[in-house]
Write an enzyme that holds these catalytic residues in place. Sequence first.
Site, PDB file in Angstrom:
ATOM      1  CG  ASP A  27      -2.013   1.090   1.021  1.00 23.01           C
ATOM      2  OD1 ASP A  27      -3.026   0.801   0.449  1.00 23.01           O
ATOM      3  OD2 ASP A  27      -1.584   2.109   1.686  1.00 23.01           O
ATOM      4  CB  ILE A  28       1.020   4.219  -2.168  1.00 26.35           C
ATOM      5  CG1 ILE A  28       1.390   3.417  -3.458  1.00 26.35           C
ATOM      6  CG2 ILE A  28       2.060   5.586  -2.187  1.00 26.35           C
ATOM      7  CD1 ILE A  28       0.774   4.082  -4.851  1.00 26.35           C
ATOM      8  CD  GLU A  82      -4.540   4.122  -0.876  1.00 28.73           C
ATOM      9  OE1 GLU A  82      -4.800   4.499   0.258  1.00 28.73           O
ATOM     10  OE2 GLU A  82      -5.422   4.413  -2.061  1.00 28.73           O
TER      11      GLU A  82
END
Length: 431
Positions: free
Chosen positions: A306-307, A349
């Site tokens: 996950d960003i 994301e």
Amino acid sequence: MRLKEMLQELLEGFQEKIPKEKWKIDSKDIETIFEDFSKHFETNVSLKILSEEDRKVLFRFIKRYIKNYLSVYPDDRIKLLQRLGERLLIKLISEFSVVEVYKIILRAVEKIKDESKREILKEKINFDFIIVISLYINLSYKEDKKILKDSSLEYVLSVEKGINIHLNIKNKLYKSLFSGKNQVEIKSAEECEFSEWLKDSLIDLVNDKNIIKEIESLHEKFHLIAQKILKGKDNFTKVLLLRDLEDASLKLIYLLNKIYTENLSHIAIYDKLTQVYNRVLLDSILYKLAKYSKRHKLPISIIMLDIDNFKGINDTYGHLEGDRVLKVVASIIKSSIRESDYIFRYGGEEFLTLLPNTDINGAVVVGEKIRRNIENFDFGLDRKITISCGIKQIENFDNPYLDIEEADKYLYVAKKTGKNRCIYGNIILTS
């Protein structure tokens, strides 16, 4: 040729070579073989990879074979041996372990002093072994065919044609192997239909020259092994080579299937923004790989990524810039994994990476490689872009989503404990 017909030809070949009047195996020979087999089974290094329970199951089955089946002249009792193979398959004993056991039994036969008896026993064991292993071969062939069905390859007729040409060549080879008569001639790689199809059709479908080269290499390897099988003098050598043949064949089928997938409508299976697989395809690939890994006792792992602080990127630079960051991150992940690995946009994301034939240690190495590659990349912004990862080796092969949930929990912990890190179990890896 159907499996039943192949086995019937094999039986007739055996009976022609060793008529019933030559058959003589007494109980002392059986005891000698079993004694030596037991001793070497316990010390065999290759079988040590099996769990204690699987070793007990395998030993129990082979004990029954030696005591009850080995001394019986082959007539209509093929079904008994087929049932033995079916039970080993049901117990998830791999063909590699079955081959190893076969070698131990053959070694034990060398203890028989009477040369004529020894040769008869070897022929019988060779015969029995091919009956048992035929179930594995048949299953592998069915899996090849299932790839065609599951992937809807009828929509890409040229690729379907190529796969069918390859399967037909392999089927001819099996026919020859099971008949024991070596009547079927397998052409050289350059002369066969598949090579013609490769030149006439596949090159037009594929831009990646490396994939073409790999397919050509696997096709050539398949033919070289096929020639060795046909020239082989004994069934033992043939069966060992058959494992390599299957490996080359399945890899070739996989690459052709991949070409098909890449020629499908991107809207159907690819995320429109990042051009990695979307969740529509995850179910099919995840369950198929989990099932394969379970049967072959191979590890498979997942990484949830996950960003970090992605909302802040969108708020500060706008959604267009946020989209660009997503595309670049997807590209970095893709370049950090192997051709045989998979990457999916799981949502927003968040990405999921699926790593076949990879245990937790290997997955940690990949996770850290991806994390560092993203951290060190210059996105052209006034802030670092980083990711957090949750890593898990799949243990619930029948429902791998349970492991995805665990990986997601590790990802949540990574976010809460500082971001830009990978977590698996209770282990935290930080930059």
